[in-house]
Design an enzyme around this catalytic site. Structure first.
Site, PDB file in Angstrom:
ATOM      1  N   GLY A  69       0.417  -3.464  46.473  1.00  0.00           N
ATOM      2  CA  GLY A  69       0.506  -3.774  47.987  1.00  0.00           C
ATOM      3  C   GLY A  69      -0.661  -3.973  48.872  1.00  0.00           C
ATOM      4  O   GLY A  69      -1.745  -4.816  48.486  1.00  0.00           O
ATOM      5  N   ILE A  70      -0.689  -3.348  49.999  1.00  0.00           N
ATOM      6  CA  ILE A  70      -1.860  -3.478  50.956  1.00  0.00           C
ATOM      7  C   ILE A  70      -3.103  -2.880  50.419  1.00  0.00           C
ATOM      8  O   ILE A  70      -4.084  -3.731  50.504  1.00  0.00           O
ATOM      9  CB  ILE A  70      -1.410  -2.844  52.253  1.00  0.00           C
ATOM     10  CG1 ILE A  70      -0.022  -3.358  52.867  1.00  0.00           C
ATOM     11  CG2 ILE A  70      -2.632  -2.730  53.303  1.00  0.00           C
ATOM     12  CD1 ILE A  70       0.497  -2.476  54.177  1.00  0.00           C
ATOM     13  N   ASP A 114      -4.752  11.976  43.260  1.00  0.00           N
ATOM     14  CA  ASP A 114      -3.509  12.401  44.029  1.00  0.00           C
ATOM     15  C   ASP A 114      -4.147  12.711  45.423  1.00  0.00           C
ATOM     16  O   ASP A 114      -5.001  13.537  45.490  1.00  0.00           O
ATOM     17  CB  ASP A 114      -2.546  13.361  43.504  1.00  0.00           C
ATOM     18  CG  ASP A 114      -1.477  13.720  44.227  1.00  0.00           C
ATOM     19  OD1 ASP A 114      -1.494  13.355  45.613  1.00  0.00           O
ATOM     20  OD2 ASP A 114      -0.394  14.153  43.921  1.00  0.00           O
ATOM     21  N   ASN A 158      -5.060   4.382  52.564  1.00  0.00           N
ATOM     22  CA  ASN A 158      -3.983   3.525  52.773  1.00  0.00           C
ATOM     23  C   ASN A 158      -2.878   3.951  51.905  1.00  0.00           C
ATOM     24  O   ASN A 158      -1.693   3.448  52.193  1.00  0.00           O
ATOM     25  CB  ASN A 158      -4.656   2.238  51.994  1.00  0.00           C
ATOM     26  CG  ASN A 158      -3.187   1.335  51.463  1.00  0.00           C
ATOM     27  OD1 ASN A 158      -2.576   0.905  52.354  1.00  0.00           O
ATOM     28  ND2 ASN A 158      -2.974   1.261  50.264  1.00  0.00           N
ATOM     29  N   TYR A 201       8.092  10.637  57.448  1.00  0.00           N
ATOM     30  CA  TYR A 201       7.338   9.384  57.335  1.00  0.00           C
ATOM     31  C   TYR A 201       6.979   9.015  59.139  1.00  0.00           C
ATOM     32  O   TYR A 201       5.757   8.864  59.300  1.00  0.00           O
ATOM     33  CB  TYR A 201       8.172   8.271  57.086  1.00  0.00           C
ATOM     34  CG  TYR A 201       7.183   7.266  56.698  1.00  0.00           C
ATOM     35  CD1 TYR A 201       6.595   6.736  55.738  1.00  0.00           C
ATOM     36  CD2 TYR A 201       7.262   6.018  57.717  1.00  0.00           C
ATOM     37  CE1 TYR A 201       5.504   5.678  55.702  1.00  0.00           C
ATOM     38  CE2 TYR A 201       6.592   4.834  57.517  1.00  0.00           C
ATOM     39  CZ  TYR A 201       5.596   4.672  56.492  1.00  0.00           C
ATOM     40  OH  TYR A 201       4.750   3.607  56.439  1.00  0.00           O
ATOM     41  N   LYS A 228       3.036   9.384  60.334  1.00  0.00           N
ATOM     42  CA  LYS A 228       2.275   8.388  60.544  1.00  0.00           C
ATOM     43  C   LYS A 228       2.044   8.313  62.126  1.00  0.00           C
ATOM     44  O   LYS A 228       0.699   7.895  62.326  1.00  0.00           O
ATOM     45  CB  LYS A 228       3.242   7.081  60.394  1.00  0.00           C
ATOM     46  CG  LYS A 228       3.457   6.703  59.185  1.00  0.00           C
ATOM     47  CD  LYS A 228       2.063   6.417  58.327  1.00  0.00           C
ATOM     48  CE  LYS A 228       2.162   6.074  56.706  1.00  0.00           C
ATOM     49  NZ  LYS A 228       0.925   5.462  56.232  1.00  0.00           N
ATOM     50  N   THR A 273       5.994  -5.584  50.208  1.00  0.00           N
ATOM     51  CA  THR A 273       5.312  -4.909  49.325  1.00  0.00           C
ATOM     52  C   THR A 273       6.228  -4.052  48.524  1.00  0.00           C
ATOM     53  O   THR A 273       7.508  -4.091  48.827  1.00  0.00           O
ATOM     54  CB  THR A 273       4.100  -3.688  49.924  1.00  0.00           C
ATOM     55  OG1 THR A 273       4.918  -2.686  50.616  1.00  0.00           O
ATOM     56  CG2 THR A 273       3.215  -4.312  50.853  1.00  0.00           C
TER      57      THR A 273
HETATM   58  N1  LIG Z   1       5.015  -1.926  53.392  1.00  0.00           N
HETATM   59  C1  LIG Z   1       5.193  -1.687  54.663  1.00  0.00           C
HETATM   60  O1  LIG Z   1       6.224  -2.302  55.174  1.00  0.00           O
HETATM   61  C2  LIG Z   1       4.591  -0.950  55.501  1.00  0.00           C
HETATM   62  C3  LIG Z   1       4.516  -0.906  56.953  1.00  0.00           C
HETATM   63  C4  LIG Z   1       3.763   0.287  57.483  1.00  0.00           C
HETATM   64  C5  LIG Z   1       3.046   0.917  56.840  1.00  0.00           C
HETATM   65  N2  LIG Z   1       2.790   0.771  55.518  1.00  0.00           N
HETATM   66  C6  LIG Z   1       1.847   1.778  54.989  1.00  0.00           C
HETATM   67  O2  LIG Z   1       0.904   0.951  54.222  1.00  0.00           O
HETATM   68  C7  LIG Z   1       0.454   1.774  52.979  1.00  0.00           C
HETATM   69  C8  LIG Z   1       0.477   1.039  51.808  1.00  0.00           C
HETATM   70  O3  LIG Z   1       1.905   0.896  51.433  1.00  0.00           O
HETATM   71  P1  LIG Z   1       2.198  -0.423  50.837  1.00  0.00           P
HETATM   72  O4  LIG Z   1       3.256  -1.342  51.802  1.00  0.00           O
HETATM   73  O5  LIG Z   1       1.214  -1.262  50.132  1.00  0.00           O
HETATM   74  O6  LIG Z   1       3.298   0.109  49.529  1.00  0.00           O
HETATM   75  P2  LIG Z   1       3.000   0.084  48.103  1.00  0.00           P
HETATM   76  O7  LIG Z   1       4.079   0.955  47.484  1.00  0.00           O
HETATM   77  O8  LIG Z   1       2.953  -1.214  47.418  1.00  0.00           O
HETATM   78  O9  LIG Z   1       1.545   0.984  47.685  1.00  0.00           O
HETATM   79  C9  LIG Z   1       1.469   2.338  48.042  1.00  0.00           C
HETATM   80  C10 LIG Z   1       0.350   2.804  47.012  1.00  0.00           C
HETATM   81  O10 LIG Z   1       0.080   3.991  47.352  1.00  0.00           O
HETATM   82  C11 LIG Z   1       0.110   4.816  45.972  1.00  0.00           C
HETATM   83  N3  LIG Z   1       0.318   6.245  46.216  1.00  0.00           N
HETATM   84  C12 LIG Z   1       1.488   6.997  46.449  1.00  0.00           C
HETATM   85  N4  LIG Z   1       1.496   8.279  46.360  1.00  0.00           N
HETATM   86  C13 LIG Z   1       0.230   8.398  46.408  1.00  0.00           C
HETATM   87  C14 LIG Z   1      -0.522   9.753  46.120  1.00  0.00           C
HETATM   88  N5  LIG Z   1       0.187  10.981  46.261  1.00  0.00           N
HETATM   89  N6  LIG Z   1      -1.780   9.468  45.891  1.00  0.00           N
HETATM   90  C15 LIG Z   1      -2.587   8.325  45.586  1.00  0.00           C
HETATM   91  N7  LIG Z   1      -1.680   7.238  45.813  1.00  0.00           N
HETATM   92  C16 LIG Z   1      -0.544   7.117  45.935  1.00  0.00           C
HETATM   93  C17 LIG Z   1       1.230   4.081  45.243  1.00  0.00           C
HETATM   94  O11 LIG Z   1       1.076   4.367  43.562  1.00  0.00           O
HETATM   95  C18 LIG Z   1       1.063   2.512  45.617  1.00  0.00           C
HETATM   96  O12 LIG Z   1       0.009   2.153  44.725  1.00  0.00           O
HETATM   97  C19 LIG Z   1       1.202   3.120  53.211  1.00  0.00           C
HETATM   98  O13 LIG Z   1       0.417   4.065  53.970  1.00  0.00           O
HETATM   99  C20 LIG Z   1       2.500   2.795  53.975  1.00  0.00           C
HETATM  100  O14 LIG Z   1       3.150   3.766  54.581  1.00  0.00           O
HETATM  101  C21 LIG Z   1       3.644  -0.267  54.889  1.00  0.00           C
END
Ligand SMILES: NC(=O)c1ccc[n+]([C@@H]2O[C@H](COP(=O)([O-])OP(=O)(O)OC[C@H]3O[C@@H](n4cnc5c(N)ncnc54)[C@H](O)[C@@H]3O)[C@@H](O)[C@H]2O)c1
Length: 252
Positions: free
Chosen positions: A17-18, A58, A85, A153, A157, A190
């Site tokens: 993802g991001i 982690d 992230n 969450y 956040k 994502t």
């Molecule tokens: N996608 C959305 O709509 C959105 C919106 C607002 C905020 N976010 C935030 O963006 C960030 C990235 O999320 P994303 O959307 O790319 O999702 P994603 O699931 O694609 O990526 C999240 C990553 O975090 C890793 N992860 C989870 N728990 C972990 C831990 N304990 N230790 C280390 N790594 C861990 C996962 O393995 C994954 O690779 C997050 O903080 C999420 O809350 C996402």
């Protein structure tokens, strides 16, 4: 393009993802990146493809944070950028949440970023030439508007958003050239959002007047800007990358 030549970055949650898009962007802008994640196979594969270093982490584990930051300094001699992230959703309302999932969620979503800031500052203070760096914490629009279906969450956040301001003010008052900002993504395509049923996706997309999800690379571009030296007066801020979802009055 941001000019990140010579800079060293840590990106958490970088396997997907991001975080993955941010890693790609920082590398293409010239940075050396240490990627971390709990997803080892995906993280290692991407690191190999991009020429990054992958370390299993982690983010809720305090000892591991110290090891990650020290290993980065040992390998590269400095740390300039931390992108906090990694994250996940808990999907439990206030009536559903149990103490175990609440504590685990807060540990990953809020304690992890705090430990990241603390360890990064420790090493950024030792950078050759004096304390300097940029910390970017990935929060969410739920730092402003609540998800009733995910009390953990939402609470975490909003904490990440204020954590960023507290860190920013502390560093400024200490005279460190270390900035800290929050990125506020709206709904982004994502893994977190991939499992939404189509009808839910349509409703969520419509929360933005652009009527679509953001793409991970659109978040990565904003993160690269905050990581660069192009915005030395930006610290303690919220950068919204939400397609104006928070700008529109409900009902319009
Ligand atoms: N996608 C959305 O709509 C959105 C919106 C607002 C905020 N976010 C935030 O963006 C960030 C990235 O999320 P994303 O959307 O790319 O999702 P994603 O699931 O694609 O990526 C999240 C990553 O975090 C890793 N992860 C989870 N728990 C972990 C831990 N304990 N230790 C280390 N790594 C861990 C996962 O393995 C994954 O690779 C997050 O903080 C999420 O809350 C996402």
């Amino acid at each position: 393009m941001a000019d990140l030549k010579g800079k060293v970055a840590i990106v958490t949650g970088a396997a997907s993802g991001i975080g993955a898009a941010t890693t790609k962007r920082l590398i293409s802008d010239g940075a050396q990146v240490v990627m971390t994640d709990i997803q080892v196979d995906a993280g290692q594969a991407l690191a190999q493809e991009l020429g990054a270093t992958f370390l299993e982490q982690d983010i809720g584990n305090a000892e591991r944070w110290a090891e990650i930051v020290d290993a980065t300094k040992d390998q590269h001699g400095r740390l300039d950028i931390l992108v906090n992230n990694a994250g996940l959703v808990v999907r439990k309302s206030i009536e559903e949440v149990d103490l175990e999932s609440w504590n685990r969620g807060l540990n990953i979503l809020l304690t992890g970023p705090m430990l990241g800031c603390q360890n990064a500052i420790r090493v950024m203070k030792q950078n050759p030439g004096g304390p300097c760096g940029s910390i970017i914490n990935v929060a969410s629009t739920t730092a402003f508007t609540a998800l009733p279906t995910d009390v953990t969450y939402t609470s975490a956040k909003s904490g990440v958003r204020m954590l960023s301001k507290s860190v920013a003010v502390h560093c400024a008052q200490q005279g460190y050239n270390i900035r800290c900002n929050a990125i506020i993504p709206g709904a982004t395509s994502t893994a977190i959002t991939a499992t939404m049923p189509d009808e839910v996706r349509a409703v969520v997309a419509a929360t933005s007047p652009l009527n679509r999800f953001g793409e991970p690379q659109e978040l990565a571009a904003a993160i690269a800007f905050l990581a660069s030296d192009d915005c030395p007066f930006m610290t303690g801020s919220d950068m919204l990358v939400d397609g104006a979802a928070l700008a529109i009055h409900p009902g319009f």
